[in-house]
Design a protein around this motif. Sequence first.
Motif, PDB file in Angstrom:
ATOM      1  N   UNK A   2       0.871  -1.175   0.000  1.00  0.00           N
ATOM      2  CA  UNK A   2       0.000   0.000   0.000  1.00  0.00           C
ATOM      3  C   UNK A   2       0.903   1.219   0.000  1.00  0.00           C
ATOM      4  N   UNK A   3       0.946   1.965  -1.100  1.00  0.00           N
ATOM      5  CA  UNK A   3       1.910   3.071  -1.196  1.00  0.00           C
ATOM      6  C   UNK A   3       1.593   4.208  -0.236  1.00  0.00           C
ATOM      7  N   UNK A   4       2.634   4.701   0.425  1.00  0.00           N
ATOM      8  CA  UNK A   4       2.518   5.893   1.257  1.00  0.00           C
ATOM      9  C   UNK A   4       2.586   7.118   0.353  1.00  0.00           C
ATOM     10  N   UNK A  34      -5.717   5.992  -9.829  1.00  0.00           N
ATOM     11  CA  UNK A  34      -5.741   5.096  -8.677  1.00  0.00           C
ATOM     12  C   UNK A  34      -4.516   5.321  -7.798  1.00  0.00           C
ATOM     13  N   UNK A  35      -3.360   5.531  -8.431  1.00  0.00           N
ATOM     14  CA  UNK A  35      -2.139   5.815  -7.677  1.00  0.00           C
ATOM     15  C   UNK A  35      -2.285   7.086  -6.856  1.00  0.00           C
ATOM     16  N   UNK A  36      -2.909   8.105  -7.451  1.00  0.00           N
ATOM     17  CA  UNK A  36      -3.024   9.404  -6.785  1.00  0.00           C
ATOM     18  C   UNK A  36      -4.067   9.417  -5.674  1.00  0.00           C
ATOM     19  N   UNK A  37      -4.861   8.354  -5.583  1.00  0.00           N
ATOM     20  CA  UNK A  37      -5.928   8.284  -4.583  1.00  0.00           C
ATOM     21  C   UNK A  37      -5.477   7.439  -3.399  1.00  0.00           C
ATOM     22  N   UNK A  38      -5.367   8.017  -2.208  1.00  0.00           N
ATOM     23  CA  UNK A  38      -4.904   7.245  -1.039  1.00  0.00           C
ATOM     24  C   UNK A  38      -5.725   5.991  -0.785  1.00  0.00           C
ATOM     25  N   UNK A  39      -7.002   6.028  -1.158  1.00  0.00           N
ATOM     26  CA  UNK A  39      -7.869   4.863  -0.944  1.00  0.00           C
ATOM     27  C   UNK A  39      -7.996   4.027  -2.210  1.00  0.00           C
ATOM     28  N   UNK A 181     -18.412   4.492 -13.102  1.00  0.00           N
ATOM     29  CA  UNK A 181     -19.383   4.759 -12.044  1.00  0.00           C
ATOM     30  C   UNK A 181     -19.512   6.269 -11.818  1.00  0.00           C
ATOM     31  N   UNK A 182     -20.505   6.661 -11.020  1.00  0.00           N
ATOM     32  CA  UNK A 182     -20.648   8.068 -10.658  1.00  0.00           C
ATOM     33  C   UNK A 182     -19.398   8.540  -9.920  1.00  0.00           C
ATOM     34  N   UNK A 183     -18.854   7.690  -9.058  1.00  0.00           N
ATOM     35  CA  UNK A 183     -17.628   8.064  -8.350  1.00  0.00           C
ATOM     36  C   UNK A 183     -16.485   8.317  -9.328  1.00  0.00           C
ATOM     37  N   UNK A 184     -16.417   7.536 -10.406  1.00  0.00           N
ATOM     38  CA  UNK A 184     -15.377   7.749 -11.418  1.00  0.00           C
ATOM     39  C   UNK A 184     -15.524   9.118 -12.070  1.00  0.00           C
ATOM     40  N   UNK A 185     -16.763   9.500 -12.366  1.00  0.00           N
ATOM     41  CA  UNK A 185     -16.998  10.810 -12.978  1.00  0.00           C
ATOM     42  C   UNK A 185     -16.619  11.916 -12.001  1.00  0.00           C
ATOM     43  N   UNK A 186     -17.088  11.795 -10.766  1.00  0.00           N
ATOM     44  CA  UNK A 186     -16.807  12.825  -9.754  1.00  0.00           C
ATOM     45  C   UNK A 186     -15.311  12.937  -9.516  1.00  0.00           C
ATOM     46  N   UNK A 187     -14.618  11.804  -9.517  1.00  0.00           N
ATOM     47  CA  UNK A 187     -13.161  11.834  -9.322  1.00  0.00           C
ATOM     48  C   UNK A 187     -12.499  12.641 -10.431  1.00  0.00           C
ATOM     49  N   UNK A 190     -12.529  16.468 -10.342  1.00  0.00           N
ATOM     50  CA  UNK A 190     -11.562  17.141  -9.463  1.00  0.00           C
ATOM     51  C   UNK A 190     -10.237  17.399 -10.172  1.00  0.00           C
ATOM     52  N   UNK A 191     -10.076  16.864 -11.379  1.00  0.00           N
ATOM     53  CA  UNK A 191      -8.818  17.017 -12.105  1.00  0.00           C
ATOM     54  C   UNK A 191      -8.689  18.425 -12.697  1.00  0.00           C
TER      55      UNK A 191
END
Length: 301
Positions: A2-4, A34-39, A181-187, A190-191
């Motif tokens: 899990x990358x810090x 995905x890399x840029x997202x801590x979760x 998904x909706x989360x993918x669009x919302x993510x 933020x770009x």
Amino acid sequence: MTPTAADRAEIERLVAAVKHADGVSAWSEPVLLDLATPTGHGRHLVVRTEDGALAAWAHVEAGDPDDVVVELGVAPGARRHGIATAVARALLADPAIRPGHARVWAHGDRPGSAELAGALGLARDRDLWMMRRPAGAEPLPAPRAVEGVTIGPLRVGQDEPDVVAVNARAFAWHPEQGAMTVDDVVRREQEPWFDAEGFLLARDDGSGALLGFHWTKVHPDGARDGGPVGEVYVVGVDPDAQGRGLGGALTLAGLHHLAGRGLHEVVLYVEADNAAAVATYRRLGFEVDAVDVSFGLPEDI
């Protein structure tokens, strides 16, 4: 692993070095998000040299156990030492990566990638073309109206569920795009590149139903002169609304939007075997500029 935050910063430097050396990123946009997202939910494998320097990074997307996707790259200074082969063999030994249910992306279709795939027994199964419309192409056709349809920008916070529903129907056949998904669009909202005015929706004038959309994107570089370049990011039309010329109208609307921002050079990605879409894009002045290749792990390996 899990990358810090420090790991992610180091991996991002590796990503930049690989892109600078090869002229193409070894990892796709979803992987980098995905890399840029801590979760983030992807799995990560890193390789370091004896002095601790990052030599390689592999990302494994195993959200769908029947379609596990691997993307990997090696630092320019660490190549030709068998690192990519060792990483790939370690991944292929993972019980989660099953024959017939896994593939590896090679962005840019570089000769070394094909050699490695052949040595590992992987079979080329998909070609994804990047097509480019150069700045000097013939002028765009005039915007095209569709009777009973209005094209307008996305209303952030309101239209995302409709977009996702249409996208799922339009790309039910597509292993990546259809799963948005909706989360993918919302993510992606933020770009830094996101622009609601460039996310064009076609709605029926009577019912208000969403019939299709054209999501455009702007990259800060990538044009032939090193400047910004536009992208036909996604064009989707509900299957029930096909046959009305919506795909062409939406594509033109997006291209004119980009041109209005001074972006006359535009790229897009399309499956090589999507003959209808390729023909449409060729008529608009797009030509194949680069190829990404998916190598599958055969059942009988």
